[in-house]
Design an enzyme around this catalytic site. Structure first.
Site, PDB file in Angstrom:
ATOM      1  N   ASP A   1      -2.455  -1.694  10.930  1.00 25.47           N
ATOM      2  CA  ASP A   1      -2.846  -1.560   9.527  1.00 25.47           C
ATOM      3  C   ASP A   1      -3.215  -2.879   8.874  1.00 25.47           C
ATOM      4  OD1 ASP A   1      -0.267  -2.511   9.551  1.00 25.47           O
ATOM      5  OD2 ASP A   1       0.485  -1.170   7.997  1.00 25.47           O
TER       6      ASP A   1
ATOM      7  N   PRO B   1       9.916  -4.493  -0.172  1.00 21.01           N
ATOM      8  CA  PRO B   1      11.004  -4.207   0.779  1.00 21.01           C
ATOM      9  C   PRO B   1      10.485  -3.969   2.188  1.00 21.01           C
ATOM     10  CG  PRO B   1      11.136  -2.792  -1.176  1.00 21.01           C
ATOM     11  CD  PRO B   1       9.804  -3.462  -1.218  1.00 21.01           C
TER      12      PRO B   1
ATOM     13  N   GLY C   1      10.988  -2.040   5.928  1.00 18.19           N
ATOM     14  CA  GLY C   1      11.430  -0.706   6.318  1.00 18.19           C
ATOM     15  C   GLY C   1      11.151   0.329   5.260  1.00 18.19           C
ATOM     16  N   ALA C   2      10.017   0.165   4.575  1.00 24.47           N
ATOM     17  CA  ALA C   2       9.720   1.006   3.423  1.00 24.47           C
ATOM     18  C   ALA C   2       8.477   1.868   3.600  1.00 24.47           C
ATOM     19  CB  ALA C   2       9.554   0.132   2.173  1.00 24.47           C
ATOM     20  N   GLY C   3       7.639   1.557   4.584  1.00 24.23           N
ATOM     21  CA  GLY C   3       6.362   2.250   4.700  1.00 24.23           C
ATOM     22  C   GLY C   3       5.332   1.750   3.713  1.00 24.23           C
TER      23      GLY C   3
ATOM     24  N   GLY D   1       3.883  -1.488   4.074  1.00 20.88           N
ATOM     25  CA  GLY D   1       2.974  -2.425   4.723  1.00 20.88           C
ATOM     26  C   GLY D   1       3.142  -3.875   4.316  1.00 20.88           C
ATOM     27  N   GLY D   2       4.324  -4.259   3.844  1.00 17.32           N
ATOM     28  CA  GLY D   2       4.491  -5.617   3.344  1.00 17.32           C
ATOM     29  C   GLY D   2       4.216  -6.694   4.375  1.00 17.32           C
ATOM     30  N   GLY D   3       4.741  -6.538   5.583  1.00 14.89           N
ATOM     31  CA  GLY D   3       4.515  -7.536   6.623  1.00 14.89           C
ATOM     32  C   GLY D   3       3.056  -7.638   7.015  1.00 14.89           C
ATOM     33  N   SER D   4       2.387  -6.500   7.108  1.00 12.41           N
ATOM     34  CA  SER D   4       0.962  -6.499   7.446  1.00 12.41           C
ATOM     35  C   SER D   4       0.137  -7.161   6.351  1.00 12.41           C
ATOM     36  CB  SER D   4       0.476  -5.068   7.673  1.00 12.41           C
ATOM     37  OG  SER D   4       1.122  -4.484   8.787  1.00 12.41           O
TER      38      SER D   4
ATOM     39  N   LYS E   1       0.861  -1.181   0.000  1.00 13.22           N
ATOM     40  CA  LYS E   1       0.000   0.000   0.000  1.00 13.22           C
ATOM     41  C   LYS E   1       0.899   1.232   0.000  1.00 13.22           C
ATOM     42  CE  LYS E   1       0.953   1.233   4.419  1.00 13.22           C
ATOM     43  NZ  LYS E   1       1.702   2.472   4.774  1.00 13.22           N
TER      44      LYS E   1
END
Length: 276
Positions: A134, A92, A94-96, A98-101, A8
């Site tokens: 998120d 990536p 630490g990118a802002g 939301g990949g982990g979420s 996102k």
């Protein structure tokens, strides 16, 4: 079962006040983009649930990964058989973005489908909220205004279909602690929702990300990405979340040109180009 958890971006991000619990109230728009990981969930070969991660390096052990936390959260609500989960990381960290979420939310959706649980999106979102603020956004996966600590969602009619997005993630990252230490909560000059409904050519003047004010001076290489995206013709550019990824929204038909030149202009960065 194979799924593609997508990233996102934040369009506008305002830190409006400090809360008694130490967190901050914010206002932002979450907008889904197609930069995606690959997630496969299959019945376990053994007696325990496992997670195998490939692709980008993830700096946490499997038992602390949000994917495993998602499995455990759903398993507490409805006992599940063990599964083997394979996650290929492309978004990536630490990118802002939301990949982990996204990975956690798609794990919930995948388990729901795999085992025919028939849980509604609203129920899945309730479970996702216990994993991360998120995470529920990625259950619905459509443009949403977010308020509170980023966990109160309202659908928003902003539609960028047909636009091209370019995302650049520099090699350096910004910790959440650093990002919040540099902001001074305040009401935005322009109310976000009405500004979003104006023509995108007005966004540069009315919509901003509060984190940029402190992060760009401390990390000039991140700020320079935004400047370069405007030089390349972006209609609007901004850092996403607390960084360090920066995106530009371009007019229709820009994807081929940008996908060719971005890796050359930003050779040491992760880049993505796609249609919105």
């Amino acid at each position: 079962m194979i799924l593609f958890p997508n990233a996102k971006i934040n369009i506008g991000l305002y830190i409006t006040s400090k809360r008694p619990d130490g967190y901050h109230n914010l206002e932002t728009l979450f907008y889904p983009v197609e930069w995606s990981d690959v997630l496969e969930i299959v019945p376990a070969k053994g007696t325990e649930t496992t997670l195998t991660v490939t692709g980008n390096t993830v700096e946490c052990p499997p038992e602390k990964n949000l994917v495993i936390k998602a499995y455990r959260a759903l398993n507490e609500a409805i006992p599940l058989p063990p599964v083997d989960i394979y996650l290929h990381k492309t978004i990536p960290d630490g990118a802002g973005l939301g990949g982990g979420s996204a990975d956690a939310a798609f794990t919930l959706k995948g388990l729901n489908d795999l085992f025919g649980l028939e849980l509604t999106d609203d129920r899945l979102a309730e479970i996702a909220a216990g994993i991360g603020a998120d995470c529920p956004f990625f259950i619905y996966n459509r443009p949403m205004l977010a308020r509170g600590i980023g966990n109160e969602f309202t659908p928003c009619e902003v539609d960028l279909t047909g636009k091209t997005i370019a995302i650049v993630k520099p090699g350096e990252s910004v910790s959440t602690r650093e990002a919040y230490s540099g902001v001074v909560p305040a009401a935005p000059e322009y109310d976000l929702h009405p500004a979003l409904l104006e023509n995108i050519t007005m966004w540069k003047e009315k919509i901003s990300n509060d984190f940029e004010r402190s992060i760009f001076p401390a990390h000039p290489s991140i700020g320079s990405v935004k400047e370069k995206l405007y030089e390349l013709g972006a209609e609007y550019a901004s850092m996403s979340g607390s960084g360090a990824a920066v995106y530009g929204i371009f007019s229709n038909g820009s994807a081929d040109r940008l996908s060719e030149i971005l890796p050359k202009i930003f050779p040491d960065c992760a880049t993505f180009t796609g249609e919105m």
